[in-house]
Design an enzyme around this catalytic site. Structure first.
Site, PDB file in Angstrom:
ATOM      1  N   LYS A 163      10.457 -26.282   9.544  1.00 51.53           N
ATOM      2  CA  LYS A 163      11.630 -26.435  10.411  1.00 51.53           C
ATOM      3  C   LYS A 163      12.203 -27.837  10.222  1.00 51.53           C
ATOM      4  O   LYS A 163      11.458 -28.815  10.204  1.00 51.53           O
ATOM      5  CB  LYS A 163      11.244 -26.226  11.889  1.00 51.53           C
ATOM      6  CG  LYS A 163      10.880 -24.778  12.226  1.00 51.53           C
ATOM      7  CD  LYS A 163      10.590 -24.618  13.708  1.00 51.53           C
ATOM      8  CE  LYS A 163       9.985 -23.269  14.023  1.00 51.53           C
ATOM      9  NZ  LYS A 163      10.955 -22.216  14.312  1.00 51.53           N
ATOM     10  N   LYS A 165       4.028 -16.732  26.271  1.00 54.55           N
ATOM     11  CA  LYS A 165       5.022 -15.673  26.109  1.00 54.55           C
ATOM     12  C   LYS A 165       5.588 -15.379  27.496  1.00 54.55           C
ATOM     13  O   LYS A 165       4.918 -15.623  28.510  1.00 54.55           O
ATOM     14  CB  LYS A 165       4.352 -14.392  25.592  1.00 54.55           C
ATOM     15  CG  LYS A 165       3.674 -14.553  24.238  1.00 54.55           C
ATOM     16  CD  LYS A 165       4.627 -14.309  23.103  1.00 54.55           C
ATOM     17  CE  LYS A 165       3.916 -14.353  21.765  1.00 54.55           C
ATOM     18  NZ  LYS A 165       4.819 -14.764  20.683  1.00 54.55           N
ATOM     19  N   ASP A 179       2.398 -22.802   7.441  1.00 54.66           N
ATOM     20  CA  ASP A 179       2.627 -22.939   8.876  1.00 54.66           C
ATOM     21  C   ASP A 179       4.134 -23.104   8.978  1.00 54.66           C
ATOM     22  O   ASP A 179       4.664 -24.162   8.643  1.00 54.66           O
ATOM     23  CB  ASP A 179       1.913 -24.179   9.434  1.00 54.66           C
ATOM     24  CG  ASP A 179       2.115 -24.274  10.932  1.00 54.66           C
ATOM     25  OD1 ASP A 179       3.245 -24.019  11.393  1.00 54.66           O
ATOM     26  OD2 ASP A 179       1.162 -24.609  11.645  1.00 54.66           O
ATOM     27  N   HIS A 180       4.826 -22.059   9.403  1.00 50.78           N
ATOM     28  CA  HIS A 180       6.284 -22.101   9.240  1.00 50.78           C
ATOM     29  C   HIS A 180       6.929 -23.208  10.081  1.00 50.78           C
ATOM     30  O   HIS A 180       8.043 -23.633   9.792  1.00 50.78           O
ATOM     31  CB  HIS A 180       6.926 -20.728   9.483  1.00 50.78           C
ATOM     32  CG  HIS A 180       7.103 -20.356  10.924  1.00 50.78           C
ATOM     33  ND1 HIS A 180       6.083 -19.870  11.694  1.00 50.78           N
ATOM     34  CD2 HIS A 180       8.189 -20.396  11.723  1.00 50.78           C
ATOM     35  CE1 HIS A 180       6.544 -19.619  12.913  1.00 50.78           C
ATOM     36  NE2 HIS A 180       7.815 -19.925  12.957  1.00 50.78           N
ATOM     37  N   ARG A 187       0.817  -1.210   0.000  1.00 48.05           N
ATOM     38  CA  ARG A 187       0.000   0.000   0.000  1.00 48.05           C
ATOM     39  C   ARG A 187       0.852   1.261   0.000  1.00 48.05           C
ATOM     40  O   ARG A 187       0.410   2.314  -0.384  1.00 48.05           O
ATOM     41  CB  ARG A 187      -0.909   0.003   1.230  1.00 48.05           C
ATOM     42  CG  ARG A 187      -2.074  -0.939   1.078  1.00 48.05           C
ATOM     43  CD  ARG A 187      -2.881  -0.996   2.334  1.00 48.05           C
ATOM     44  NE  ARG A 187      -2.105  -1.557   3.430  1.00 48.05           N
ATOM     45  CZ  ARG A 187      -2.486  -1.559   4.692  1.00 48.05           C
ATOM     46  NH1 ARG A 187      -3.619  -0.993   5.036  1.00 48.05           N
ATOM     47  NH2 ARG A 187      -1.747  -2.105   5.637  1.00 48.05           N
ATOM     48  N   GLU A 238       8.125 -19.386  25.069  1.00 54.16           N
ATOM     49  CA  GLU A 238       8.911 -18.260  24.545  1.00 54.16           C
ATOM     50  C   GLU A 238       9.281 -17.351  25.697  1.00 54.16           C
ATOM     51  O   GLU A 238       8.502 -17.203  26.642  1.00 54.16           O
ATOM     52  CB  GLU A 238       8.082 -17.463  23.530  1.00 54.16           C
ATOM     53  CG  GLU A 238       7.751 -18.245  22.278  1.00 54.16           C
ATOM     54  CD  GLU A 238       7.096 -17.356  21.234  1.00 54.16           C
ATOM     55  OE1 GLU A 238       7.799 -16.898  20.335  1.00 54.16           O
ATOM     56  OE2 GLU A 238       5.874 -17.118  21.340  1.00 54.16           O
ATOM     57  N   LYS A 250      -0.255 -17.093   7.677  1.00 51.24           N
ATOM     58  CA  LYS A 250      -1.157 -17.212   8.796  1.00 51.24           C
ATOM     59  C   LYS A 250      -1.573 -15.817   9.262  1.00 51.24           C
ATOM     60  O   LYS A 250      -0.855 -14.871   8.950  1.00 51.24           O
ATOM     61  CB  LYS A 250      -0.530 -18.008   9.928  1.00 51.24           C
ATOM     62  CG  LYS A 250       0.730 -17.376  10.495  1.00 51.24           C
ATOM     63  CD  LYS A 250       1.139 -18.010  11.790  1.00 51.24           C
ATOM     64  CE  LYS A 250       0.229 -17.567  12.904  1.00 51.24           C
ATOM     65  NZ  LYS A 250       0.917 -17.302  14.167  1.00 51.24           N
ATOM     66  N   LYS A 300      13.172 -19.827  25.936  1.00 51.04           N
ATOM     67  CA  LYS A 300      12.612 -20.273  24.660  1.00 51.04           C
ATOM     68  C   LYS A 300      12.934 -21.746  24.490  1.00 51.04           C
ATOM     69  O   LYS A 300      14.101 -22.133  24.470  1.00 51.04           O
ATOM     70  CB  LYS A 300      13.242 -19.461  23.527  1.00 51.04           C
ATOM     71  CG  LYS A 300      12.994 -20.033  22.146  1.00 51.04           C
ATOM     72  CD  LYS A 300      12.095 -19.152  21.340  1.00 51.04           C
ATOM     73  CE  LYS A 300      11.832 -19.723  19.955  1.00 51.04           C
ATOM     74  NZ  LYS A 300      10.607 -19.254  19.364  1.00 51.04           N
ATOM     75  N   HIS A 349       0.728 -24.239  14.951  1.00 56.95           N
ATOM     76  CA  HIS A 349       2.024 -24.891  15.178  1.00 56.95           C
ATOM     77  C   HIS A 349       1.937 -26.096  16.117  1.00 56.95           C
ATOM     78  O   HIS A 349       2.462 -27.160  15.840  1.00 56.95           O
ATOM     79  CB  HIS A 349       3.036 -23.896  15.761  1.00 56.95           C
ATOM     80  CG  HIS A 349       3.129 -22.595  15.014  1.00 56.95           C
ATOM     81  ND1 HIS A 349       2.964 -22.503  13.653  1.00 56.95           N
ATOM     82  CD2 HIS A 349       3.384 -21.331  15.435  1.00 56.95           C
ATOM     83  CE1 HIS A 349       3.127 -21.234  13.280  1.00 56.95           C
ATOM     84  NE2 HIS A 349       3.369 -20.512  14.342  1.00 56.95           N
TER      85      HIS A 349
HETATM   86  C1  BG6 Z   1       4.472 -17.057  15.074  1.00 54.08           C
HETATM   87  C2  BG6 Z   1       3.685 -16.343  16.141  1.00 54.08           C
HETATM   88  O1  BG6 Z   1       3.634 -17.804  14.247  1.00 54.08           O
HETATM   89  O2  BG6 Z   1       5.401 -17.933  15.690  1.00 54.08           O
HETATM   90  C3  BG6 Z   1       4.604 -15.617  17.096  1.00 54.08           C
HETATM   91  O3  BG6 Z   1       2.800 -15.426  15.538  1.00 54.08           O
HETATM   92  C4  BG6 Z   1       5.650 -16.545  17.654  1.00 54.08           C
HETATM   93  O4  BG6 Z   1       3.865 -15.033  18.163  1.00 54.08           O
HETATM   94  C5  BG6 Z   1       6.342 -17.283  16.519  1.00 54.08           C
HETATM   95  O5  BG6 Z   1       6.582 -15.779  18.389  1.00 54.08           O
HETATM   96  C6  BG6 Z   1       7.285 -18.330  17.050  1.00 54.08           C
HETATM   97  O6  BG6 Z   1       8.018 -18.839  15.992  1.00 54.08           O
HETATM   98  P1  BG6 Z   1       9.451 -19.450  16.208  1.00 54.08           P
HETATM   99  O7  BG6 Z   1       9.852 -19.954  14.875  1.00 54.08           O
HETATM  100  O8  BG6 Z   1      10.316 -18.345  16.741  1.00 54.08           O
HETATM  101  O9  BG6 Z   1       9.282 -20.526  17.236  1.00 54.08           O
END
Ligand code: BG6
Length: 512
Positions: A205, A363, A200-201, A65, A239, A171, A368, A263
């Site tokens: 992994k 969080k 879904d990242h 935008r 996290e 997402k 982590k 996830h």
């Molecule tokens: C994202 C969330 O999908 O995944 C975030 O929106 C989160 O809130 C993140 O921090 C965590 O991803 P990763 O790869 O750091 O574990």
């Protein structure tokens, strides 16, 4: 489990990164000036280029935008790559990538934007004398997903003669079951499912892909991978960070939507699924869908017995004072959004009936860590009990997704000496020491797969539906609950209530 040997200098991870043939592609990123594009997508594309993995002919178009000059767009892309790349950036690789990049500014519901885009795409094709595949990557705020998809359809960009057209959807895919279904309908009214790649990242992994490799390439584990031998499973996605500057998104989402619906349930599906007959996208996803459908969704009334939520209060993280969630900038003072969620789920099928799956995420927890801990049942009889073998513990298999990627198996072993005394010891495999190179980032793998048209690591429409079906009643129950949300101090292990979820079944969470 693999080990490095002196006679095998070849690095298996690098071997995995062999260049795969990819049709010439133009990748169009909607939301190209956004945070995700800058932090993850552009560095991932750069790294693919750096590793020689991009198609030999590759173009990049940013749509956003924000009005800006082409040079400014290029300058900002360069900065992000330099700042966030996993490998040390090489100017010549950046130059080559950016020399093939264009910027198209405009609002997403404006037909002119799509006309201009069409011209840019056609110009790339004409110049090269070939038809490039087109991948449209939607990395915008979710309200624009249906808008962009519709506009792509109306401007006849949803398919292209002589080449493939694909759409990647970031997402969150939906806000609840009803909105996810609506979004699926909108997307599938323009594209065929085989053209759609829902991100879904976590699935990109390495350690998540390793769950299937671990289960299905070793004879050892699968025979015990069921209700007869497994006592329970704990999945943790903790996290240490807070919500940062994402209050606008996060306060509407909460931990359940942000991490559990996608996830964590995906991790669970990988642990529970039956072996697919092949690793084709549909065979794998058929098995995942089956097991997701077997996860028993609670009724709204059952939710208080199987789910706990919490919100971080002020506390200390890495030695620093940090504010509570309600004091974060942009969070309403009376927000009930959960920053922590713990669930007890069950899978109603032959393999898993009666095995509890405990999931927790939050969080501002102590550290982590993302891990899957599978606890086996205790041995049926301890012959050496009279000898003082009090240290015997049930075997635990821990798949660490991050940050210390690897697998560890706890075993009972005899303590050297005259008596039969036992204590747990660990057998461990670490990515860091076994494979000599850094794993690719999840986004590198996923962008590559979308360009290759391999949807194995993407969420299919029926999978999305199944995942929301589990979460929906919990969302409803929490929305209806007028009570306070339990607070937990930042830097700790989460709310005490979550301990009760396990304590009433005689179990405890693994320490964080
Ligand atoms: C994202 C969330 O999908 O995944 C975030 O929106 C989160 O809130 C993140 O921090 C965590 O991803 P990763 O790869 O750091 O574990």
């Amino acid at each position: 489990m693999a080990t490095a040997t002196a006679t095998a200098p070849e690095n298996p991870l690098v071997e995995g990164l062999e260049r795969l043939p990819v049709h010439p592609t133009t990748l169009v990123i909607f939301g190209a000036t956004g945070d995700l594009a800058h932090r993850k997508l552009l560095p991932a594309i750069y790294n693919l280029g750096h590793e020689g993995q991009l198609p030999e002919r590759f173009n990049l178009v940013g749509v956003s935008r924000r009005e800006k000059e082409h040079e400014d767009f290029i300058g900002e892309m360069r900065e992000s790559i330099e700042r966030f790349s996993r490998t040390s950036p090489k100017p010549e690789v950046i130059d080559a990538l950016l020399s093939r990049a264009r910027y198209v500014p405009g609002v997403f519901d404006d037909p002119q934007v799509y006309q201009q885009l069409e011209q840019v795409l056609a110009a790339y094709d004409d110049e090269a004398g070939i038809t490039f595949n087109r991948v449209f990557y939607l990395s915008t705020a979710p309200e624009f997903f249906p808008v962009i998809v519709k506009a792509l359809g109306e401007s006849k960009l949803a398919s292209c003669e002589g080449a493939e057209t694909r759409v990647v959807v970031e997402k969150p895919f939906g806000y609840d079951l009803a909105s996810a279904r609506k979004l699926n309908d909108a997307v599938l009214s323009v594209f065929d499912e085989r053209q759609v790649f829902r991100i879904d990242h976590y699935l990109g992994k390495e350690t998540v892909q390793n769950i299937m490799a671990f289960r299905f390439s070793n004879t050892m584990f699968e025979p015990v991978w069921n209700r007869n031998y497994i006592d329970h499973v704990q999945i943790t996605a903790a996290e240490d960070i807070g919500i940062g500057s994402r209050a606008g998104y996060y306060d509407n989402a909460g931990a359940l939507r942000d991490l559990v619906q996608n996830h964590m349930l995906q991790l669970m599906a990988n642990v529970c699924m039956e072996p697919p007959i092949s690793f084709s996208a549909d065979q794998v996803r058929d098995e995942k869908v089956k097991v997701i459908q077997a996860i028993r969704a609670p009724t709204v009334e059952e939710v208080p017995q199987m789910a706990v939520r919490g919100q971080y209060a002020a506390g200390r993280e890495a030695g620093e004072e940090v504010p509570g969630y309600l004091q974060e900038e942009g969070v309403p003072a009376d927000s009930k959004t959960e920053t922590y969620a713990a669930l007890r789920l069950e899978v109603s099928n032959w393999r898993w009936a009666g095995v509890p799956f405990y999931l927790r995420t939050g969080k501002r927890l102590a550290r982590k860590v993302t891990e899957i801990a599978v606890e086996l049942k205790p041995v049926p009889h301890l012959a050496f009990q009279a000898q003082g073998s009090l240290g015997v513990q049930p075997n635990q298999l821990v798949l660490t997704v991050q940050p210390d990627e690897g697998v560890s198996l706890s075993l009972g072993a005899k303590i050297p000496g005259a008596r039969m005394r036992i204590r747990p010891v660990n057998m461990e495999f670490h990515y860091g020491t076994t494979f000599l190179s850094q794993s690719p980032e999840a986004y590198e793998r996923l962008i590559m797969d979308a360009m290759r048209g391999d949807a194995t690591l993407f969420t299919r429409n029926d999978e999305v539906d199944g995942l929301w079906r589990v979460i929906d009643p919990i969302l409803t129950a929490w929305e209806q609950d007028r009570g306070d949300v339990a607070q937990y101090p930042a830097g700790g292990a989460g709310p005490a209530l979550a301990d009760e979820l396990l304590a009433r079944e005689g179990r405890t969470w693994r320490p964080l």
